[in-house]
Design an enzyme around this catalytic site. Sequence first.
Site, mmCIF file in Angstrom:
data_model
loop_
_atom_site.group_PDB
_atom_site.id
_atom_site.type_symbol
_atom_site.label_atom_id
_atom_site.label_comp_id
_atom_site.label_asym_id
_atom_site.label_seq_id
_atom_site.Cartn_x
_atom_site.Cartn_y
_atom_site.Cartn_z
ATOM 1 C CB VAL A 167 42.516 40.773 44.449
ATOM 2 C CG1 VAL A 167 43.654 40.147 45.231
ATOM 3 C CG2 VAL A 167 41.190 40.132 44.833
ATOM 4 C CG ASP A 188 40.744 33.747 45.150
ATOM 5 O OD1 ASP A 188 40.626 33.768 46.386
ATOM 6 O OD2 ASP A 188 40.144 34.520 44.391
ATOM 7 N N GLY A 246 40.930 46.065 32.429
ATOM 8 C CA GLY A 246 40.754 45.325 33.679
ATOM 9 C C GLY A 246 41.142 46.114 34.911
ATOM 10 N N PRO A 290 45.834 44.399 31.149
ATOM 11 C CG PRO A 290 44.738 42.814 29.853
ATOM 12 C CD PRO A 290 45.404 42.991 31.169
#
Lengths: 275, 275
Positions: A30, A115, A53, A50
């Site tokens: 996203v 979200d 990710g 990080p």
Amino acid sequence: MAATVVGGGSLLLAWQLKDKRVLIVGGGDVASGRIESVLAADALITIISPDEGLHPLTRRYIKSSERITYHDRVFAGLGDLVAVDMVLTAVDDVEKSREICDMCRALRIPVNVADIPPSCDFYFGSQIRDGPLQIMISTNGQSPKLANIIRKKIELSLPFNAGEAIKKVGELRTRLKERAPGVGGDVGRRRMRWMVDVCTSWEIDDLALLDDEKIRKLLDDGWENNRVPKMEDVGGKRAQTAISTRWMNGALVLPVLGFLAGGACMAFVLLRPRP
Amino acid sequence: MAATVVGGGSLLLAWQLKDKRVLIVGGGDVASGRIESVLAADALITIISPDEGLHPLTRRYIKSSERITYHDRVFAGLGDLVAVDMVLTAVDDVEKSREICDMCRALRIPVNVADIPPSCDFYFGSQIRDGPLQIMISTNGQSPKLANIIRKKIELSLPFNAGEAIKKVGELRTRLKERAPGVGGDVGRRRMRWMVDVCTSWEIDDLALLDDEKIRKLLDDGWENNRVPKMEDVGGKRAQTAISTRWMNGALVLPVLGFLAGGACMAFVLLRPRP
């Protein structure tokens, strides 16, 4: 005319981010989409996430864009929000996301938490981009997938040269403002009327073919005499593409094929050998 | 895939204004358009403008909407900006407009000053609204008229029932979230995949015909068994409108007319009496 308005919508906006500082918390799938949208608006971006990710696309943006500053760590608190103009978060940690949202609201920094609609000052939508032309399709959070399907339908229906035509009309407008300067008032109204006349008299494909020389003639012959010359009058040939665009859009090609098929069928019926 | 992005654009957003306070300075033609957009987003509006400057439409909005507070005077300074979430100005006084803009920026209130781009945190664009569906066309300030022309083309190309279909899919999504709750994670991903499958398997016109009963069956037969039933399987008849929409959109009607015309012409040529 009734003055009633159906509520329940959003206020659709084209937010200006040139050289503004946007903080993106997170670097996954996203986030990589957010980076693209924000780069397209010429923002300065800080990404906090990080390294493990990071989505491959996020990695590539970090490597290739000088407008991005990357910090290989998690969000550290208020210090990360200094001099920030907008915050977008896209991390899995719901609690952390809500915390960031609260800090942003206290500091009046516009924020979007992926979200979690109540933690969003604004939503994103499906987008189309063609140079200066940008289109957003929003379903107000009801169905991102349908927004996407509708986006594709719109893309197919757009004139091919729309972006180019807008660019050229923008140049014409800038040159007109140099020739007849001033904000608002009579000259502003006359400028606006003449620009509207040009845009409604010329086809989009023809507008896309404007160049320096044609713009000069358009202003000399048109603006100075308060009329809109035809494409031919300013030394242009009507765009061949005007036809080809409509062909490609299927407005002509299917009826013509239908006509030919109808003729062929009738000929077959009438000319076939009979027993 | 290259990670290059073309800059020079805006960030298109669906700003959330439900019960937020929007100050509109001015009441003329442009202001009346702003009022409409902001009412559609369920904002609480304060209008500051001397009565003699009110456009008839602005007058009607003031009279008919309980969400509008009206002050018959000019902008009075910082006091007018207390607890305000967004400011839109549309007055002829350029100096005053710039002053208001500076105050807003100091207070971090998003602001749009009509006709003065550098005093805008965001621009407006041409808009389409069909229930929960909202579309904005922005030319990034290059040509409002072309934005308008393109808006009309898009309106003609949209499926008739798009807004209704989005509403129904939104209901389906809400009911699915009640049945399989949770933010993110595995269930979130499964929900998203299933919703995408429904939206891509069903026609927009069929989605628009969903009702309480069909939604229940869709969830019972579909979600629980991890598949997407057909319209017929949940007790629906394929939408007649699916055909009629395409007819009206000209995708079928012109080729069919072409076919008939082609047949007629060929018949005329072959059957005409010869000397």
